[in-house]
Enzyme design. Structure first.
Site, mmCIF file in Angstrom:
data_model
loop_
_atom_site.group_PDB
_atom_site.id
_atom_site.type_symbol
_atom_site.label_atom_id
_atom_site.label_comp_id
_atom_site.label_asym_id
_atom_site.label_seq_id
_atom_site.Cartn_x
_atom_site.Cartn_y
_atom_site.Cartn_z
ATOM 1 N N LYS A 1 0.844 -1.204 0.000
ATOM 2 C CA LYS A 1 0.000 0.000 0.000
ATOM 3 C C LYS A 1 0.876 1.250 0.000
ATOM 4 O O LYS A 1 2.092 1.171 0.230
ATOM 5 C CB LYS A 1 -0.923 -0.030 1.223
ATOM 6 N N ARG B 1 -9.562 -0.283 15.659
ATOM 7 C CA ARG B 1 -9.894 0.469 14.437
ATOM 8 C C ARG B 1 -10.963 -0.307 13.671
ATOM 9 O O ARG B 1 -12.134 -0.205 13.973
ATOM 10 C CB ARG B 1 -8.648 0.653 13.547
ATOM 11 N N TYR C 1 15.854 30.832 4.876
ATOM 12 C CA TYR C 1 14.804 31.639 5.511
ATOM 13 C C TYR C 1 15.053 31.794 7.013
ATOM 14 O O TYR C 1 15.429 30.834 7.693
ATOM 15 C CB TYR C 1 13.447 30.959 5.342
ATOM 16 N N MET D 1 11.062 24.894 0.584
ATOM 17 C CA MET D 1 10.194 24.017 -0.208
ATOM 18 C C MET D 1 10.998 23.220 -1.232
ATOM 19 O O MET D 1 10.756 22.033 -1.442
ATOM 20 C CB MET D 1 9.119 24.850 -0.916
HETATM 21 C C1 LIG Z 1 -3.809 -4.627 8.560
HETATM 22 C C2 LIG Z 1 -2.335 -4.493 8.313
HETATM 23 N N1 LIG Z 1 -1.569 -5.587 8.254
HETATM 24 C C3 LIG Z 1 -0.235 -5.518 8.045
HETATM 25 C C4 LIG Z 1 0.391 -4.297 7.884
HETATM 26 C C5 LIG Z 1 1.884 -4.255 7.674
HETATM 27 O O1 LIG Z 1 2.517 -3.672 8.777
HETATM 28 P P1 LIG Z 1 4.118 -3.486 8.829
HETATM 29 O O2 LIG Z 1 4.441 -2.471 7.782
HETATM 30 O O3 LIG Z 1 4.367 -3.001 10.201
HETATM 31 O O4 LIG Z 1 4.703 -4.807 8.529
HETATM 32 C C6 LIG Z 1 -0.373 -3.131 7.937
HETATM 33 C C7 LIG Z 1 0.291 -1.833 7.795
HETATM 34 O O5 LIG Z 1 0.075 -0.893 8.470
HETATM 35 C C8 LIG Z 1 -1.776 -3.220 8.152
HETATM 36 O O6 LIG Z 1 -2.537 -2.129 8.212
#
Ligand SMILES: Cc1ncc(COP(=O)(O)O)c(C=O)c1O
Length: 365
Positions: free
Chosen positions: A35, A130, A258, A306
């Site tokens: 992700k 969550r 700055y 920046m």
């Molecule tokens: C549900 C879930 N599983 C696994 C991970 C992977 O975590 P990490 O990057 O600490 O290995 C994440 C990342 O935040 C996550 O949200």
């Protein structure tokens, strides 16, 4: 001409890190979490490298990311871990991604979608607070509702740890809450995958491995415990690179940047690097970081702007055009994302995710 700013990503390092994690987790399978553009490393190339290193699963947070993986030519199992609105759910299902459920109304929505055979993982919230349900009874009902529907497939039972990096006692509590529930679901549906571990849990707690581990940060060679990743056999994959675009002498009393937050106290030479906070060099690094130039650490001096930063080259004879490493290795010196994290009172995750889209990612073997 050098690029003003670039992130050099070593795909070989990602592949080797995945191999290391797959070996630690085995016989559990490895899911590489890609992700947020592969934690800033470039999602599709990072996913390919992780797959080459033995990750049989990929996980993302959003439906669009799942679509991006498919468009990038990645087949095989993809899990969307995040919450999904109506529109996003349709995108995830169209991308043939597995999704996560914890309410029966979500299962109804899912079953009403045209695509058949969507695979669903049920999430028990054992302490992260969550997503997921805290009620194991509800989680079981959701699992049975999925299993009972011909148009859906029950594929997993999962949870997520809140403190695997810094509080093993709470990790143990979460495991204790998860294990009997997951075992019961697995006994009724032996084909499902039970999964819980992130990178920290994978590295520190074998009892958390179950059938699959979901590793993100460690795949990129960063340490979930914010120490030197080498201690876990991990190699940082990303270098943040700029160059010395301008060198000028500074006499005592002359300033850089700055607010004149650096004023020379002795004759010195100031180098200007065309990279700034719009690239992800956080302003909190003002007078609070080092940069590698010609294999030496030189201090970042003055306010991070920046598009530029300034460094104190001292009396070194540095020619304009010299490469400057903000994160990475040069000569025998190294600056880790963990060092930035410590200086900024944050975590390495935020450091690489914060490298902005303006910085081209250049992927090498
Ligand atoms: C549900 C879930 N599983 C696994 C991970 C992977 O975590 P990490 O990057 O600490 O290995 C994440 C990342 O935040 C996550 O949200």
């Amino acid at each position: 001409m050098p690029l003003r700013a670039l992130a050099r990503v070593d795909l070989g390092a990602i592949e080797r890190n995945a191999r290391t994690l797959a070996a630690v987790a085995g016989p559990a399978a490895l899911c590489a979490v890609v992700k947020a553009d592969g934690y800033g490393h470039g999602m599709v190339p990072a996913a390919r490298a992780a797959r080459a290193g033995g990750a049989s699963w990929l996980a993302v947070a959003t439906a669009e990311e799942a679509r991006g993986l498919r468009e990038g030519g990645l087949d095989g199992p993809v899990l969307v871990m995040g919450a999904l609105s109506e529109e996003e759910l349709a995108v995830a299902v169209a991308a043939r991604a597995d999704v996560v459920a914890w309410r029966e109304c979500f299962v109804e929505r899912l079953a009403a979608l045209p695509a058949a055979g969507t695979a669903v993982h049920v999430k028990l919230d054992t302490g992260m607070g969550r997503l997921g349900t805290r009620d194991a009874g509800e989680a079981t009902r959701v699992a049975e509702a999925i299993a009972a529907r011909g148009e859906l497939r029950l594929a997993g039972a999962m949870t997520h740890f809140a403190t695997s990096d810094d509080d093993p006692a709470f990790l143990a509590e979460q495991l204790e809450a998860f294990t009997p529930w997951a075992r019961a679901i697995k006994a009724a549906h032996p084909e499902i995958l039970v999964h819980a571990a992130n990178s920290a849990a994978t590295l520190r707690e074998p009892a958390s491995h179950f059938d699959l581990v979901r590793c993100g940060i460690a795949v990129y060679g960063m340490d979930p415990f914010q120490e030197d990743p080498a201690a876990q056999g991990l190699e940082p994959a990303l270098a943040l690179v700029s160059y010395v675009a301008e060198v000028k002498d500074a006499e005592p009393g002359q300033s850089a940047g700055y607010g004149r937050r650096f004023v020379a106290e002795r004759p010195t030479r100031i180098g200007t690097l065309p990279i700034g906070y719009a690239d992800g060099v956080r302003r909190g690094l003002t007078n609070n970081a080092d940069v590698l130039v010609e294999g030496r650490r030189v201090p970042l001096v003055g306010t991070v702007s920046m598009d530029n930063i300034t460094v104190d080259l001292g009396d070194a004879d540095v020619a304009p055009g010299a490469e400057a490493i903000l994160i990475g290795a040069q000569g025998g010196e190294r600056i880790l994302a963990e060092e930035w994290a410590r200086r900024l009172d944050t975590i390495n995750y935020e450091v690489t995710c914060g490298i902005s889209a303006r910085v081209p990612r250049v992927h090498g073997p």
